[in-house]
Write a protein that holds these residues in place. Structure first.
Motif, PDB file in Angstrom:
ATOM      1  N   LYS A  19       0.844  -1.208   0.000  1.00  0.00           N
ATOM      2  CA  LYS A  19       0.000   0.000   0.000  1.00  0.00           C
ATOM      3  C   LYS A  19       0.877   1.255   0.000  1.00  0.00           C
ATOM      4  O   LYS A  19       1.965   1.230  -0.567  1.00  0.00           O
ATOM      5  CB  LYS A  19      -0.975  -0.037   1.183  1.00  0.00           C
ATOM      6  CG  LYS A  19      -1.741  -1.365   1.245  1.00  0.00           C
ATOM      7  CD  LYS A  19      -2.875  -1.374   2.214  1.00  0.00           C
ATOM      8  CE  LYS A  19      -3.579  -2.726   2.152  1.00  0.00           C
ATOM      9  NZ  LYS A  19      -4.751  -2.808   3.007  1.00  0.00           N
ATOM     10  N   HIS A 105      -8.588  -2.851  -6.006  1.00  0.00           N
ATOM     11  CA  HIS A 105      -8.521  -2.995  -4.552  1.00  0.00           C
ATOM     12  C   HIS A 105      -9.626  -2.147  -3.920  1.00  0.00           C
ATOM     13  O   HIS A 105      -9.941  -1.063  -4.419  1.00  0.00           O
ATOM     14  CB  HIS A 105      -7.142  -2.557  -4.046  1.00  0.00           C
ATOM     15  CG  HIS A 105      -6.940  -2.914  -2.604  1.00  0.00           C
ATOM     16  ND1 HIS A 105      -7.485  -2.163  -1.594  1.00  0.00           N
ATOM     17  CD2 HIS A 105      -6.302  -3.964  -2.023  1.00  0.00           C
ATOM     18  CE1 HIS A 105      -7.168  -2.741  -0.433  1.00  0.00           C
ATOM     19  NE2 HIS A 105      -6.446  -3.819  -0.668  1.00  0.00           N
ATOM     20  N   GLU A 175     -11.285 -10.279  -1.090  1.00  0.00           N
ATOM     21  CA  GLU A 175     -10.930  -9.517   0.097  1.00  0.00           C
ATOM     22  C   GLU A 175     -12.186  -8.867   0.685  1.00  0.00           C
ATOM     23  O   GLU A 175     -12.606  -7.798   0.208  1.00  0.00           O
ATOM     24  CB  GLU A 175      -9.930  -8.414  -0.251  1.00  0.00           C
ATOM     25  CG  GLU A 175      -8.636  -8.929  -0.831  1.00  0.00           C
ATOM     26  CD  GLU A 175      -7.499  -7.942  -0.599  1.00  0.00           C
ATOM     27  OE1 GLU A 175      -6.538  -8.330   0.073  1.00  0.00           O
ATOM     28  OE2 GLU A 175      -7.593  -6.790  -1.054  1.00  0.00           O
ATOM     29  N   ILE A 180     -10.234  -6.145   5.912  1.00  0.00           N
ATOM     30  CA  ILE A 180      -8.976  -5.497   5.531  1.00  0.00           C
ATOM     31  C   ILE A 180      -8.497  -4.555   6.625  1.00  0.00           C
ATOM     32  O   ILE A 180      -9.199  -3.612   6.994  1.00  0.00           O
ATOM     33  CB  ILE A 180      -9.139  -4.741   4.193  1.00  0.00           C
ATOM     34  CG1 ILE A 180      -9.442  -5.739   3.067  1.00  0.00           C
ATOM     35  CG2 ILE A 180      -7.889  -3.921   3.879  1.00  0.00           C
ATOM     36  CD1 ILE A 180      -9.718  -5.096   1.730  1.00  0.00           C
ATOM     37  N   GLY A 181      -7.333  -4.868   7.161  1.00  0.00           N
ATOM     38  CA  GLY A 181      -6.712  -3.999   8.160  1.00  0.00           C
ATOM     39  C   GLY A 181      -7.436  -3.942   9.495  1.00  0.00           C
ATOM     40  O   GLY A 181      -7.157  -3.072  10.317  1.00  0.00           O
ATOM     41  N   SER A 220      -6.471  -9.231   6.629  1.00  0.00           N
ATOM     42  CA  SER A 220      -5.952  -9.603   7.952  1.00  0.00           C
ATOM     43  C   SER A 220      -5.285 -10.971   7.989  1.00  0.00           C
ATOM     44  O   SER A 220      -5.352 -11.673   9.000  1.00  0.00           O
ATOM     45  CB  SER A 220      -7.060  -9.513   9.004  1.00  0.00           C
ATOM     46  OG  SER A 220      -7.482  -8.162   9.151  1.00  0.00           O
ATOM     47  N   GLY A 241      -1.611  -7.510   3.339  1.00  0.00           N
ATOM     48  CA  GLY A 241      -1.313  -6.093   3.505  1.00  0.00           C
ATOM     49  C   GLY A 241      -0.317  -5.880   4.629  1.00  0.00           C
ATOM     50  O   GLY A 241       0.892  -6.097   4.474  1.00  0.00           O
ATOM     51  N   GLY A 242      -0.813  -5.463   5.778  1.00  0.00           N
ATOM     52  CA  GLY A 242       0.029  -5.083   6.915  1.00  0.00           C
ATOM     53  C   GLY A 242       1.169  -6.048   7.210  1.00  0.00           C
ATOM     54  O   GLY A 242       2.312  -5.623   7.405  1.00  0.00           O
TER      55      GLY A 242
HETATM   56  P1  PGA Z   1      -4.438  -6.441   5.381  1.00  0.00           P
HETATM   57  O1  PGA Z   1      -4.706  -5.909   3.903  1.00  0.00           O
HETATM   58  O2  PGA Z   1      -3.681  -7.741   5.248  1.00  0.00           O
HETATM   59  O3  PGA Z   1      -3.635  -5.362   6.061  1.00  0.00           O
HETATM   60  O4  PGA Z   1      -5.772  -6.664   6.020  1.00  0.00           O
HETATM   61  C1  PGA Z   1      -4.983  -6.772   2.840  1.00  0.00           C
HETATM   62  C2  PGA Z   1      -5.169  -6.000   1.575  1.00  0.00           C
HETATM   63  O5  PGA Z   1      -5.796  -4.930   1.604  1.00  0.00           O
HETATM   64  O6  PGA Z   1      -4.702  -6.411   0.491  1.00  0.00           O
END
Ligand code: PGA
Length: 262
Positions: A19, A105, A175, A180-181, A220, A241-242
């Motif tokens: 990101k 995304h 996703e 997400i996040g 996540s 992501g993270g």
């Molecule tokens: P996340 O993000 O693993 O931080 O939840 C995943 C993504 O948005 O691709």
């Protein structure tokens, strides 16, 4: 052809999505991933990719040259060039050394109002430029609560996928927006339901190619839940992501991949 029996040739992919994170110093993490791959610490049956911000693509591609680490991008414009200040075409990403690009995304859909038809145009641009398109889809919390998950997924698939995709150049990433996040994830049963649905849709649209297309789970994913999520039928890897910002976490997730005996 059963949606629950993916072809054994589907190689898992663990793709990190950095990101809008990462100055040049962050390349050290990618270097660690590259070196672990070179040292054989991750099964050769697993593909590993990092999608850094655009400013790091060329540097990372240079650093990863000749290694098993692939470099992807996070977005592209749908045209090859033109008067579009600030945008980057798929051809430019390819020229910079990327081999794939994430399109659609949920953060792009939310922050930039990207509709399915824009996502589809971007996916087709990726293919035109010789990149793999990683097409993201997923429902919001409200849509899941309202029982609309599969309707949303169906609509996004029809609207966003490239017409002429093949297993070699098109990847779907499921996703759920609410995962997400947030640290929240669907249950394995919920992931299995959606991935089987996506598999059926891909087979309907692309025939045999759809049977072999990779379907990633994202939202996540971390070392502690990766094995469980990656063991779900029709989950052919993860978009991370993270946790992808730390080499050791990304590597731990790659190690959690179940690899079919060749
Ligand atoms: P996340 O993000 O693993 O931080 O939840 C995943 C993504 O948005 O691709």
């Amino acid at each position: 052809m059963s949606a629950n029996s993916p072809a054994p040739s589907v190689r898992p992919l663990i793709a990190g999505n950095w990101k809008m994170h990462g100055l040049r110093a962050q390349l050290a993490e990618a270097q660690t991933v590259r070196d672990a791959l070179t040292a054989g610490e991750i099964s050769h049956g697993v593909d590993v990719m990092i999608c850094p911000p655009a400013t790091l693509i060329a540097l990372m591609a240079e650093m990863a040259k000749g290694s098993r680490l692939a470099v992807g991008a996070q977005d592209c414009h749908w045209l090859p060039q033109g008067a579009h200040t600030g945008d980057i075409s798929a051809e430019m990403l390819h020229d910079a050394g990327a081999t794939a690009v994430i399109v659609g995304h949920s953060e792009r859909r939310a922050d930039h109002g990207e509709l399915d038809r824009i996502v589809k145009a971007k996916a087709e641009a990726a293919l035109r430029a010789g990149l793999t398109a990683i097409v993201c889809i997923g429902e919001t919390a409200g849509q899941r609560r309202a029982g609309l998950t599969l309707d949303i997924i169906a609509r996004q698939l029809v609207g966003s996928l490239p017409e002429a995709g093949t297993a070699a150049d098109t990847i779907v990433a499921y996703e759920p927006v609410w995962a997400i996040g947030t640290g929240l994830t669907p249950t394995p049963a919920e992931v299995a339901e959606v991935h089987a649905f996506i598999r059926r849709a891909l087979i309907d649209q692309y025939g045999t190619q759809g049977r072999e297309m990779r379907i990633l789970y994202g939202g996540s994913v971390k070392p502690s839940n990766a094995a469980e999520l990656l063991a779900v039928p029709n989950v052919n890897g993860a978009l991370v992501g993270g946790a992808s910002l730390k080499a050791q976490d990304l590597l731990a997730i790659a190690r959690a991949c179940k690899v079919d005996a060749a």
